[in-house]
Design a protein around this motif. Structure first.
Motif, mmCIF file in Angstrom:
data_model
loop_
_atom_site.group_PDB
_atom_site.id
_atom_site.type_symbol
_atom_site.label_atom_id
_atom_site.label_comp_id
_atom_site.label_asym_id
_atom_site.label_seq_id
_atom_site.Cartn_x
_atom_site.Cartn_y
_atom_site.Cartn_z
ATOM 1 N N HIS A 1 10.884 -2.871 7.505
ATOM 2 C CA HIS A 1 10.433 -1.740 6.438
ATOM 3 C C HIS A 1 11.659 -1.523 5.373
ATOM 4 O O HIS A 1 12.345 -0.592 5.847
ATOM 5 N N ARG B 1 1.965 -0.037 5.216
ATOM 6 C CA ARG B 1 1.373 -1.454 4.740
ATOM 7 C C ARG B 1 1.823 -1.647 3.403
ATOM 8 O O ARG B 1 2.440 -2.626 2.887
ATOM 9 N N GLU C 1 -0.415 4.187 8.897
ATOM 10 C CA GLU C 1 -0.211 2.630 9.016
ATOM 11 C C GLU C 1 -0.702 2.184 7.651
ATOM 12 O O GLU C 1 -0.118 1.269 7.053
ATOM 13 N N ASP D 1 5.640 -1.611 2.726
ATOM 14 C CA ASP D 1 6.211 -2.970 3.130
ATOM 15 C C ASP D 1 6.175 -3.966 2.196
ATOM 16 O O ASP D 1 6.948 -4.582 1.872
ATOM 17 N N GLU D 2 4.841 -3.850 1.384
ATOM 18 C CA GLU D 2 4.386 -4.937 0.375
ATOM 19 C C GLU D 2 4.977 -4.565 -0.836
ATOM 20 O O GLU D 2 5.434 -5.481 -1.567
#
Length: 245
Positions: free
Chosen positions: A115, A39, A35, A42-43
């Motif tokens: 994503h 993150r 997870e 994704d960023e």
């Protein structure tokens, strides 16, 4: 090295126990680590995911992270499978295998939008984890009445996934080009259309001119997506055993 002198083969991360039978309880789960990595991707993109950055995100030393995830490749496998858990799979197929696969294709497209790093990760990491197997089991159940043999079922699932990945990647590339150029996708399309009209008007490309003149308009992107996936399904439906599907 293996006893024969050859390097040991690759090991699937899910084949390793997450926790040894003895010793202290792990401070993190694989899902928590994945997870954190998702993150970051994704960023900032998949290239930004490093063992050091993920270790910082979960609050441990980099070397400690290797006790949970042996390599960056294993980490990406975990990331891909974690995202695969976002599929909303009904308790059972509807009985309309085409509708079921199209619905999954739409879900995959939205998943990739959430994503954007997924296409590159999926193409380079193809181990099947628990969520991927859950997805495949559902797809095969949906295809039970299709009249396709098991080989064609697996082939169709792979082709639908590949088509979605390709189309989503093209959408991402167009959006990135628009961002870099400072012009909207619509403005870029209008510029390309104007150029094509000028060039084909010279008569040097008669077949291109005919195709553009007689061909159906592309239409809404969602309609185009559904139409192209539908054509993939058409091809396999034609391969089904007579009297089935």
């Amino acid at each position: 090295m293996a006893a024969s002198g050859r390097a040991a083969g690759p090991e699937v991360i899910w084949a390793r126990p997450e926790r040894a039978g003895r010793g202290p309880r792990p401070a993190f789960t694989r899902d928590e680590i994945a997870e954190a990595a998702v993150r970051i991707a994704d960023e900032s993109g998949l290239a930004a995911v490093s063992m050091r950055r993920v270790a910082t995100a979960v609050g441990c030393a980099t070397m400690s992270l290797y006790n949970y995830v042996p390599s960056k490749g294993d980490l990406v496998d975990l990331m891909v499978d974690l995202v695969g858990g976002e599929y909303r799979l009904p308790d059972r197929p509807s009985g309309d295998w085409r509708a079921d696969l199209l619905a999954l294709a739409h879900q995959e497209r939205e998943m990739i939008r959430r994503h954007p790093w997924m296409p590159g990760a999926v193409l380079s990491h193809n181990f099947l984890g628990p969520n991927a197997l859950r997805y495949m089991e559902y797809c095969l159940a949906a295809l039970e009445g299709s009249g396709l043999d098991d080989g064609l079922k697996l082939e169709l699932i792979s082709l639908v996934n590949g088509t979605v990945l390709a189309m989503a990647s093209a959408e991402q590339a167009a959006a990135e080009q628009a961002k870099e150029s400072g012009h909207s996708p619509e403005a870029r399309l209008a510029a390309q259309t104007g150029y094509l009209r000028t060039v084909v008007g010279t008569g040097r490309y008669p077949l291109v001119a005919r195709a553009l003149t007689r061909g159906a308009p592309a239409g809404d992107p969602d309609e185009v997506f559904a139409r192209l996936i539908g054509r993939v399904l058409d091809a396999y439906e034609a391969s089904a055993a007579p009297g089935t599907g």
